[in-house]
Design a protein around this motif. Sequence first.
Motif, mmCIF file in Angstrom:
data_model
loop_
_atom_site.group_PDB
_atom_site.id
_atom_site.type_symbol
_atom_site.label_atom_id
_atom_site.label_comp_id
_atom_site.label_asym_id
_atom_site.label_seq_id
_atom_site.Cartn_x
_atom_site.Cartn_y
_atom_site.Cartn_z
ATOM 1 N N CYS A 38 0.842 -1.198 0.000
ATOM 2 C CA CYS A 38 0.000 0.000 0.000
ATOM 3 C C CYS A 38 0.881 1.254 0.000
ATOM 4 O O CYS A 38 2.016 1.221 0.478
ATOM 5 C CB CYS A 38 -0.877 -0.015 1.246
ATOM 6 N N GLY A 39 0.325 2.361 -0.482
ATOM 7 C CA GLY A 39 1.019 3.647 -0.404
ATOM 8 C C GLY A 39 1.386 3.991 1.032
ATOM 9 O O GLY A 39 2.405 4.650 1.289
ATOM 10 N N SER A 40 0.580 3.540 1.995
ATOM 11 C CA SER A 40 0.905 3.784 3.407
ATOM 12 C C SER A 40 2.183 3.058 3.806
ATOM 13 O O SER A 40 2.944 3.540 4.647
ATOM 14 C CB SER A 40 -0.240 3.320 4.314
ATOM 15 N N HIS A 43 5.307 5.141 3.393
ATOM 16 C CA HIS A 43 5.676 6.099 4.450
ATOM 17 C C HIS A 43 6.575 5.408 5.490
ATOM 18 O O HIS A 43 7.417 6.045 6.107
ATOM 19 C CB HIS A 43 4.446 6.681 5.146
ATOM 20 N N TRP A 193 -6.719 14.584 -5.850
ATOM 21 C CA TRP A 193 -5.265 14.709 -5.971
ATOM 22 C C TRP A 193 -4.647 13.334 -5.725
ATOM 23 O O TRP A 193 -4.933 12.697 -4.703
ATOM 24 C CB TRP A 193 -4.720 15.681 -4.927
ATOM 25 N N GLY A 194 -3.789 12.873 -6.640
ATOM 26 C CA GLY A 194 -3.147 11.572 -6.491
ATOM 27 C C GLY A 194 -3.886 10.524 -7.302
ATOM 28 O O GLY A 194 -5.073 10.286 -7.092
ATOM 29 N N ALA A 195 -3.173 9.918 -8.273
ATOM 30 C CA ALA A 195 -3.758 8.844 -9.083
ATOM 31 C C ALA A 195 -3.084 7.525 -8.737
ATOM 32 O O ALA A 195 -2.921 6.648 -9.572
ATOM 33 C CB ALA A 195 -3.625 9.166 -10.563
ATOM 34 N N GLY A 199 -6.359 6.962 -5.093
ATOM 35 C CA GLY A 199 -6.976 7.908 -6.016
ATOM 36 C C GLY A 199 -7.793 7.190 -7.086
ATOM 37 O O GLY A 199 -8.891 7.625 -7.444
ATOM 38 N N VAL A 262 -3.026 11.804 -1.598
ATOM 39 C CA VAL A 262 -1.565 11.869 -1.723
ATOM 40 C C VAL A 262 -0.919 11.681 -0.348
ATOM 41 O O VAL A 262 -0.110 10.781 -0.138
ATOM 42 C CB VAL A 262 -1.114 13.217 -2.339
ATOM 43 N N GLY A 263 -1.282 12.555 0.601
ATOM 44 C CA GLY A 263 -0.735 12.422 1.944
ATOM 45 C C GLY A 263 0.590 13.135 2.129
ATOM 46 O O GLY A 263 0.945 14.054 1.379
ATOM 47 N N ALA A 266 3.848 14.546 -0.505
ATOM 48 C CA ALA A 266 3.486 15.225 -1.746
ATOM 49 C C ALA A 266 4.716 15.788 -2.451
ATOM 50 O O ALA A 266 5.672 16.214 -1.817
ATOM 51 C CB ALA A 266 2.514 16.360 -1.448
ATOM 52 N N HIS A 291 1.685 20.158 0.778
ATOM 53 C CA HIS A 291 1.436 21.008 -0.388
ATOM 54 C C HIS A 291 0.011 20.826 -0.944
ATOM 55 O O HIS A 291 -0.665 21.798 -1.304
ATOM 56 C CB HIS A 291 2.477 20.687 -1.474
ATOM 57 N N VAL A 292 -0.430 19.574 -0.997
ATOM 58 C CA VAL A 292 -1.757 19.297 -1.570
ATOM 59 C C VAL A 292 -2.862 19.922 -0.714
ATOM 60 O O VAL A 292 -3.819 20.491 -1.240
ATOM 61 C CB VAL A 292 -1.961 17.765 -1.734
ATOM 62 N N GLY A 310 -5.533 10.677 2.524
ATOM 63 C CA GLY A 310 -4.059 10.669 2.534
ATOM 64 C C GLY A 310 -3.562 10.720 3.970
ATOM 65 O O GLY A 310 -4.113 11.445 4.795
ATOM 66 N N THR A 336 -9.592 4.560 7.428
ATOM 67 C CA THR A 336 -10.891 4.082 6.961
ATOM 68 C C THR A 336 -11.583 3.154 7.963
ATOM 69 O O THR A 336 -10.953 2.270 8.531
ATOM 70 C CB THR A 336 -10.704 3.356 5.616
ATOM 71 N N PHE A 376 7.594 0.190 -6.757
ATOM 72 C CA PHE A 376 6.331 0.895 -6.487
ATOM 73 C C PHE A 376 6.621 2.332 -6.034
ATOM 74 O O PHE A 376 6.028 3.290 -6.525
ATOM 75 C CB PHE A 376 5.557 0.115 -5.419
HETATM 76 N N1 LIG Z 1 -7.033 6.819 5.245
HETATM 77 C C1 LIG Z 1 -6.735 5.545 5.055
HETATM 78 O O1 LIG Z 1 -7.292 4.677 5.701
HETATM 79 C C2 LIG Z 1 -5.733 5.190 4.004
HETATM 80 C C3 LIG Z 1 -5.712 3.908 3.464
HETATM 81 C C4 LIG Z 1 -4.813 3.612 2.433
HETATM 82 C C5 LIG Z 1 -3.929 4.573 2.006
HETATM 83 N N2 LIG Z 1 -3.951 5.811 2.576
HETATM 84 C C6 LIG Z 1 -3.054 6.882 2.148
HETATM 85 O O2 LIG Z 1 -3.479 7.370 0.882
HETATM 86 C C7 LIG Z 1 -2.366 7.949 0.211
HETATM 87 C C8 LIG Z 1 -2.281 7.386 -1.198
HETATM 88 O O3 LIG Z 1 -2.034 5.995 -1.180
HETATM 89 P P1 LIG Z 1 -1.689 5.228 -2.531
HETATM 90 O O4 LIG Z 1 -1.607 3.787 -2.225
HETATM 91 O O5 LIG Z 1 -2.571 5.656 -3.614
HETATM 92 O O6 LIG Z 1 -0.171 5.797 -2.722
HETATM 93 P P2 LIG Z 1 0.776 6.225 -3.910
HETATM 94 O O7 LIG Z 1 1.994 6.726 -3.237
HETATM 95 O O8 LIG Z 1 0.919 5.138 -4.919
HETATM 96 O O9 LIG Z 1 0.010 7.425 -4.622
HETATM 97 C C9 LIG Z 1 0.219 8.764 -4.366
HETATM 98 C C10 LIG Z 1 0.143 9.506 -5.703
HETATM 99 O O10 LIG Z 1 0.176 10.916 -5.442
HETATM 100 C C11 LIG Z 1 0.870 11.532 -6.501
HETATM 101 N N3 LIG Z 1 1.278 12.870 -6.084
HETATM 102 C C12 LIG Z 1 2.377 13.272 -5.392
HETATM 103 N N4 LIG Z 1 2.379 14.598 -5.230
HETATM 104 C C13 LIG Z 1 1.248 15.076 -5.823
HETATM 105 C C14 LIG Z 1 0.693 16.379 -5.987
HETATM 106 N N5 LIG Z 1 1.310 17.458 -5.511
HETATM 107 N N6 LIG Z 1 -0.500 16.483 -6.647
HETATM 108 C C15 LIG Z 1 -1.135 15.383 -7.136
HETATM 109 N N7 LIG Z 1 -0.641 14.121 -7.018
HETATM 110 C C16 LIG Z 1 0.535 13.979 -6.370
HETATM 111 C C17 LIG Z 1 2.022 10.573 -6.778
HETATM 112 O O11 LIG Z 1 2.586 10.770 -8.060
HETATM 113 C C18 LIG Z 1 1.308 9.213 -6.639
HETATM 114 O O12 LIG Z 1 0.832 8.734 -7.876
HETATM 115 C C19 LIG Z 1 -1.142 7.644 1.075
HETATM 116 O O13 LIG Z 1 -0.862 8.757 1.914
HETATM 117 C C20 LIG Z 1 -1.609 6.503 1.932
HETATM 118 O O14 LIG Z 1 -0.905 6.438 3.151
HETATM 119 C C21 LIG Z 1 -4.838 6.113 3.560
#
Ligand SMILES: NC(=O)c1ccc[n+]([C@@H]2O[C@H](COP(=O)([O-])OP(=O)(O)OC[C@H]3O[C@@H](n4cnc5c(N)ncnc54)[C@H](O)[C@@H]3O)[C@@H](O)[C@H]2O)c1
Length: 390
Positions: A38-40, A43, A193-195, A199, A262-263, A266, A291-292, A310, A336, A376
């Motif tokens: 996961c993206g998390s 971190h 924000w964030g694909a 996203g 994004v989280g 960013a 930033h986001v 994020g 979540t 990744f």
């Molecule tokens: N709240 C929850 O329960 C929960 C659960 C899962 C993931 N998350 C969080 O969600 C976030 C995303 O997770 P993911 O798996 O998609 O991660 P990921 O790192 O694959 O995706 C993040 C995306 O953000 C893009 N990005 C970076 N800076 C940006 C900007 N300024 N503007 C737009 N896009 C930008 C990156 O290019 C990347 O594609 C992470 O912070 C993760 O920890 C939270």
Amino acid sequence: MRALVWHGTQDIRCDTVPDPEIEHERDAIIKVTACAICGSDLHLYDHFMPGMKNGDIMGHETMGEVVEVGKGVNGALRKGERVVIPFTIICGECDQCKRGFFSVCERSNRNKHVASKAFGHTTAGLFGYTHLTGGYAGGQAEYLRVPFADKTHIKVPDSLTDEQVLFLSDILPTGWQAVVQCDIEPTDTVAIWGAGPVGQMAVRSAVLLGAKQVVCIDRVPERLDMARAGGAITIDFSQESVISRLNELTGGKGPEKCIDSVGMEAHATATIDSMYDRAKQAMMLETDRPHVLREMIYVCRPAGTISIPGVYGGLLDKIPFGALMNKGLTVRTGQTHVNRWTDDLVRRIDEGQLDPSFVITHRVGLEDGPEMYRTFRDKKDGCIKVVIRP
Ligand SMILES: NC(=O)c1ccc[n+]([C@@H]2O[C@H](COP(=O)([O-])OP(=O)(O)OC[C@H]3O[C@@H](n4cnc5c(N)ncnc54)[C@H](O)[C@@H]3O)[C@@H](O)[C@H]2O)c1
Ligand SMILES: [Zn+2]
Ligand SMILES: [Zn+2]
């Protein structure tokens, strides 16, 4: 058994470790058939999130087969059953669980005192996610011990494949909750924000829940392609001004709903605020790079909603709180409440409304896990989501 183990910044290894055992009567042991990165987890890999220890087992998106149950599980789960494990460990009995606020379960974090000190209150125990949330072993492994297993599971029909249901553990309900918390109206523009994987799930959810227009912002071409395939208009933030384009798409009014998937890590194209964050984060004077968040508050239509799935860890600088307050924005956020959404989501997958497996780009074994963290993180080889089959 073999497992992906954290040893320090950008140092994850596939190690042999002791098999998990039943420790409490409400535990179960799962033989893992599929898990994901996961993206998390990034971190933790990059060590922006404090609270990891050398030897911790990673992973919180896991599914498999029940191989052992404690006597307190009382028939809620049986050997041989196929389950997805939510990343949030839940007791099912505390005040928060009873209200469906599972990610702030009052009982499942066995390091409550640490969390309470950091945040004022405890939050739920999480798998493979720092000692702040219980220091529980994660599921990027051959076996996983599931505490409070009578409640901490999602049963899935045999007619659905592992790849169709695995993301019920996290990213699907995360994208879904982020959108549901925006209370979508048919006239809404939703800007995401964030694909990344979260996203992508948010794009599909916003389309399914009937937003007028869904916009997704990133700079990675294949991620933007995937968002367009899901029905979004895309903005490449490395090529154009996000604020100008969003205003253009909304007749100068700004999107009603803004989602930060994004989280804390960013990126930005040399804006003054992002240089400030990078410098402060490097000197450990700021934990996150928001930033986001700043961009969302600036561009969101007055009286709109900012939804933040994020992850952020600590103290954020230079948040334009005056704009947030004077524009009357609503902020919704949180880890979540996975089980709150999963009955509905299982039904939607079963009915063919959703198939979250579209996001998978890489399928590997556990031994390739360490390499896949790098792939990744660096978005190499078109990597969007990695599924591991131990
Ligand atoms: N709240 C929850 O329960 C929960 C659960 C899962 C993931 N998350 C969080 O969600 C976030 C995303 O997770 P993911 O798996 O998609 O991660 P990921 O790192 O694959 O995706 C993040 C995306 O953000 C893009 N990005 C970076 N800076 C940006 C900007 N300024 N503007 C737009 N896009 C930008 C990156 O290019 C990347 O594609 C992470 O912070 C993760 O920890 C939270
Ligand atoms: Zn996650
Ligand atoms: Zn609880």
